[in-house]
Scaffold this motif. Structure first.
Motif, PDB file in Angstrom:
ATOM      1  N   GLY A   3       0.796  -1.212   0.000  1.00 35.11           N
ATOM      2  CA  GLY A   3       0.000   0.000   0.000  1.00 35.11           C
ATOM      3  C   GLY A   3       0.830   1.264   0.000  1.00 35.11           C
ATOM      4  O   GLY A   3       0.324   2.324  -0.299  1.00 35.11           O
ATOM      5  N   ASP A   4       2.106   1.175   0.371  1.00 36.75           N
ATOM      6  CA  ASP A   4       2.963   2.349   0.334  1.00 36.75           C
ATOM      7  C   ASP A   4       3.368   2.629  -1.107  1.00 36.75           C
ATOM      8  O   ASP A   4       3.533   1.725  -1.911  1.00 36.75           O
ATOM      9  CB  ASP A   4       4.207   2.143   1.203  1.00 36.75           C
ATOM     10  N   ASP A   5       3.527   3.896  -1.411  1.00 37.11           N
ATOM     11  CA  ASP A   5       3.851   4.285  -2.777  1.00 37.11           C
ATOM     12  C   ASP A   5       5.351   4.570  -2.886  1.00 37.11           C
ATOM     13  O   ASP A   5       5.768   5.721  -2.859  1.00 37.11           O
ATOM     14  CB  ASP A   5       3.020   5.506  -3.183  1.00 37.11           C
ATOM     15  N   PHE A   6       6.150   3.529  -2.984  1.00 38.66           N
ATOM     16  CA  PHE A   6       7.598   3.670  -3.111  1.00 38.66           C
ATOM     17  C   PHE A   6       7.985   3.646  -4.579  1.00 38.66           C
ATOM     18  O   PHE A   6       7.324   3.005  -5.393  1.00 38.66           O
ATOM     19  CB  PHE A   6       8.307   2.546  -2.347  1.00 38.66           C
ATOM     20  N   LYS A   7       9.069   4.343  -4.916  1.00 38.88           N
ATOM     21  CA  LYS A   7       9.546   4.400  -6.307  1.00 38.88           C
ATOM     22  C   LYS A   7       9.981   3.021  -6.795  1.00 38.88           C
ATOM     23  O   LYS A   7       9.710   2.644  -7.920  1.00 38.88           O
ATOM     24  CB  LYS A   7      10.720   5.374  -6.437  1.00 38.88           C
ATOM     25  N   VAL A   8      10.691   2.277  -5.951  1.00 35.48           N
ATOM     26  CA  VAL A   8      11.182   0.952  -6.324  1.00 35.48           C
ATOM     27  C   VAL A   8      10.175  -0.076  -5.835  1.00 35.48           C
ATOM     28  O   VAL A   8       9.917  -0.183  -4.637  1.00 35.48           O
ATOM     29  CB  VAL A   8      12.578   0.682  -5.711  1.00 35.48           C
ATOM     30  N   LYS A   9       9.597  -0.821  -6.767  1.00 35.97           N
ATOM     31  CA  LYS A   9       8.597  -1.837  -6.429  1.00 35.97           C
ATOM     32  C   LYS A   9       9.045  -3.169  -7.008  1.00 35.97           C
ATOM     33  O   LYS A   9       9.371  -3.260  -8.196  1.00 35.97           O
ATOM     34  CB  LYS A   9       7.239  -1.448  -7.009  1.00 35.97           C
ATOM     35  N   LYS A  10       9.067  -4.181  -6.166  1.00 33.28           N
ATOM     36  CA  LYS A  10       9.422  -5.531  -6.604  1.00 33.28           C
ATOM     37  C   LYS A  10       8.492  -6.516  -5.924  1.00 33.28           C
ATOM     38  O   LYS A  10       7.950  -6.237  -4.858  1.00 33.28           O
ATOM     39  CB  LYS A  10      10.874  -5.854  -6.232  1.00 33.28           C
ATOM     40  N   GLN A  14      11.145 -11.363  -6.155  1.00 32.02           N
ATOM     41  CA  GLN A  14      12.277 -10.567  -6.639  1.00 32.02           C
ATOM     42  C   GLN A  14      13.154 -10.099  -5.489  1.00 32.02           C
ATOM     43  O   GLN A  14      14.384 -10.123  -5.587  1.00 32.02           O
ATOM     44  CB  GLN A  14      11.774  -9.366  -7.447  1.00 32.02           C
ATOM     45  N   TRP A  15      12.543  -9.678  -4.370  1.00 36.31           N
ATOM     46  CA  TRP A  15      13.336  -9.273  -3.201  1.00 36.31           C
ATOM     47  C   TRP A  15      14.114 -10.467  -2.656  1.00 36.31           C
ATOM     48  O   TRP A  15      15.289 -10.342  -2.309  1.00 36.31           O
ATOM     49  CB  TRP A  15      12.436  -8.694  -2.108  1.00 36.31           C
ATOM     50  N   ARG A  16      13.485 -11.626  -2.589  1.00 32.38           N
ATOM     51  CA  ARG A  16      14.180 -12.824  -2.080  1.00 32.38           C
ATOM     52  C   ARG A  16      15.363 -13.209  -2.969  1.00 32.38           C
ATOM     53  O   ARG A  16      16.387 -13.671  -2.485  1.00 32.38           O
ATOM     54  CB  ARG A  16      13.211 -13.989  -1.955  1.00 32.38           C
ATOM     55  N   ASP A  17      15.213 -13.027  -4.285  1.00 32.73           N
ATOM     56  CA  ASP A  17      16.303 -13.335  -5.211  1.00 32.73           C
ATOM     57  C   ASP A  17      17.463 -12.351  -5.069  1.00 32.73           C
ATOM     58  O   ASP A  17      18.620 -12.719  -5.236  1.00 32.73           O
ATOM     59  CB  ASP A  17      15.811 -13.311  -6.663  1.00 32.73           C
ATOM     60  N   GLN A  18      17.156 -11.096  -4.761  1.00 25.64           N
ATOM     61  CA  GLN A  18      18.178 -10.049  -4.681  1.00 25.64           C
ATOM     62  C   GLN A  18      18.914 -10.024  -3.353  1.00 25.64           C
ATOM     63  O   GLN A  18      20.125  -9.812  -3.315  1.00 25.64           O
ATOM     64  CB  GLN A  18      17.526  -8.683  -4.913  1.00 25.64           C
ATOM     65  N   VAL A  52      20.797  -1.119   0.992  1.00 23.15           N
ATOM     66  CA  VAL A  52      21.250  -2.366   0.378  1.00 23.15           C
ATOM     67  C   VAL A  52      20.248  -2.880  -0.655  1.00 23.15           C
ATOM     68  O   VAL A  52      20.618  -3.586  -1.590  1.00 23.15           O
ATOM     69  CB  VAL A  52      21.537  -3.441   1.455  1.00 23.15           C
ATOM     70  N   ALA A  53      18.997  -2.477  -0.536  1.00 25.63           N
ATOM     71  CA  ALA A  53      17.958  -2.979  -1.433  1.00 25.63           C
ATOM     72  C   ALA A  53      17.844  -2.193  -2.735  1.00 25.63           C
ATOM     73  O   ALA A  53      17.575  -2.769  -3.781  1.00 25.63           O
ATOM     74  CB  ALA A  53      16.609  -2.988  -0.713  1.00 25.63           C
ATOM     75  N   CYS A  54      18.067  -0.866  -2.678  1.00 31.31           N
ATOM     76  CA  CYS A  54      17.855  -0.063  -3.888  1.00 31.31           C
ATOM     77  C   CYS A  54      18.979   0.909  -4.217  1.00 31.31           C
ATOM     78  O   CYS A  54      18.957   1.532  -5.270  1.00 31.31           O
ATOM     79  CB  CYS A  54      16.535   0.704  -3.792  1.00 31.31           C
ATOM     80  N   GLY A  55      19.943   1.072  -3.317  1.00 28.30           N
ATOM     81  CA  GLY A  55      21.074   1.951  -3.588  1.00 28.30           C
ATOM     82  C   GLY A  55      20.877   3.406  -3.200  1.00 28.30           C
ATOM     83  O   GLY A  55      21.780   4.226  -3.371  1.00 28.30           O
ATOM     84  N   GLU A  56      19.727   3.770  -2.658  1.00 26.30           N
ATOM     85  CA  GLU A  56      19.461   5.162  -2.264  1.00 26.30           C
ATOM     86  C   GLU A  56      20.484   5.612  -1.216  1.00 26.30           C
ATOM     87  O   GLU A  56      20.798   4.872  -0.286  1.00 26.30           O
ATOM     88  CB  GLU A  56      18.053   5.280  -1.682  1.00 26.30           C
ATOM     89  N   ALA A 105      12.507  -0.374   2.441  1.00 28.51           N
ATOM     90  CA  ALA A 105      13.299  -1.300   3.249  1.00 28.51           C
ATOM     91  C   ALA A 105      13.380  -0.813   4.695  1.00 28.51           C
ATOM     92  O   ALA A 105      13.666   0.365   4.950  1.00 28.51           O
ATOM     93  CB  ALA A 105      14.706  -1.440   2.676  1.00 28.51           C
ATOM     94  N   HIS A 106      13.119  -1.715   5.627  1.00 26.12           N
ATOM     95  CA  HIS A 106      13.285  -1.408   7.048  1.00 26.12           C
ATOM     96  C   HIS A 106      14.773  -1.236   7.321  1.00 26.12           C
ATOM     97  O   HIS A 106      15.587  -2.096   6.969  1.00 26.12           O
ATOM     98  CB  HIS A 106      12.708  -2.548   7.902  1.00 26.12           C
ATOM     99  N   LEU A 107      15.133  -0.123   7.953  1.00 24.97           N
ATOM    100  CA  LEU A 107      16.542   0.170   8.257  1.00 24.97           C
ATOM    101  C   LEU A 107      16.844   0.024   9.742  1.00 24.97           C
ATOM    102  O   LEU A 107      17.915  -0.448  10.112  1.00 24.97           O
ATOM    103  CB  LEU A 107      16.886   1.596   7.812  1.00 24.97           C
ATOM    104  N   GLY A 108      15.927   0.449  10.579  1.00 20.56           N
ATOM    105  CA  GLY A 108      16.140   0.427  12.020  1.00 20.56           C
ATOM    106  C   GLY A 108      15.138   1.346  12.694  1.00 20.56           C
ATOM    107  O   GLY A 108      13.995   1.467  12.252  1.00 20.56           O
ATOM    108  N   HIS A 109      15.603   2.040  13.745  1.00 20.12           N
ATOM    109  CA  HIS A 109      14.721   2.922  14.505  1.00 20.12           C
ATOM    110  C   HIS A 109      15.419   4.234  14.839  1.00 20.12           C
ATOM    111  O   HIS A 109      16.650   4.298  14.875  1.00 20.12           O
ATOM    112  CB  HIS A 109      14.244   2.232  15.785  1.00 20.12           C
ATOM    113  N   LEU A 110      14.622   5.254  15.126  1.00 22.09           N
ATOM    114  CA  LEU A 110      15.104   6.576  15.483  1.00 22.09           C
ATOM    115  C   LEU A 110      14.765   6.844  16.938  1.00 22.09           C
ATOM    116  O   LEU A 110      13.630   6.633  17.368  1.00 22.09           O
ATOM    117  CB  LEU A 110      14.429   7.625  14.582  1.00 22.09           C
ATOM    118  N   PHE A 111      15.771   7.301  17.681  1.00 18.34           N
ATOM    119  CA  PHE A 111      15.589   7.609  19.098  1.00 18.34           C
ATOM    120  C   PHE A 111      16.053   9.036  19.373  1.00 18.34           C
ATOM    121  O   PHE A 111      17.059   9.478  18.808  1.00 18.34           O
ATOM    122  CB  PHE A 111      16.381   6.623  19.970  1.00 18.34           C
TER     123      PHE A 111
END
Length: 138
Positions: A3-10, A14-18, A52-56, A105-111
């Protein structure tokens, strides 16, 4: 992440292969690597950190500090538009999840407990980022 509108969609396939199984677990299933095990926790070379997933481009080495928490920590993103913050109430806690705004891609958390001027600590999983060293002459 559906449901999120991200530029990179797989697709999930495809994610499991990458991604490696650990990268998939963290980035797509919102997992967490064990503290002190990530290759970028105590890494302080000059350069940039990318998704690591899209290079951003996500973080720069100048914003990295040793928080002593077992994960790479940064006080600010390279560009605020490249990071998305989501409310996270999982595991009985109220936290702010940090995701790549390009692919989700989940990266972590902000504190809000960082020791620098920003007062922020982006606590990031090493497996969710890649490092590009600064080239000579920059």
């Amino acid at each position: 992440m559906a449901g999120d509108d991200f530029k990179v969609k797989k697709t999930d396939s495809q994610w499991r292969d990458q991604l490696t199984p650990e990268q998939y677990y963290v980035c797509r299933e919102k997992g967490t690597e064990r503290p002190g095990t990530g290759k970028y926790d105590q890494h302080f070379n000059a350069g940039e950190y990318h998704c690591v997933a899209c290079g951003e481009k996500l973080f720069e080495s100048e914003s990295k500090f040793d928080a002593g928490c077992g994960w790479p920590s940064f006080d600010a993103p390279a560009e605020s538009d490249n990071i998305k913050e989501n409310a996270d109430s999982s595991h009985g806690m109220i936290r702010t999840e940090v995701v790549c705004n390009s692919c989700g891609a989940h990266l972590g958390h902000l504190f809000p407990d960082g020791p620098t001027q920003t007062g922020m600590r982006y606590c990031i999983n090493s497996v969710s980022i890649d490092f590009s060293p600064e080239e000579d002459g920059e």
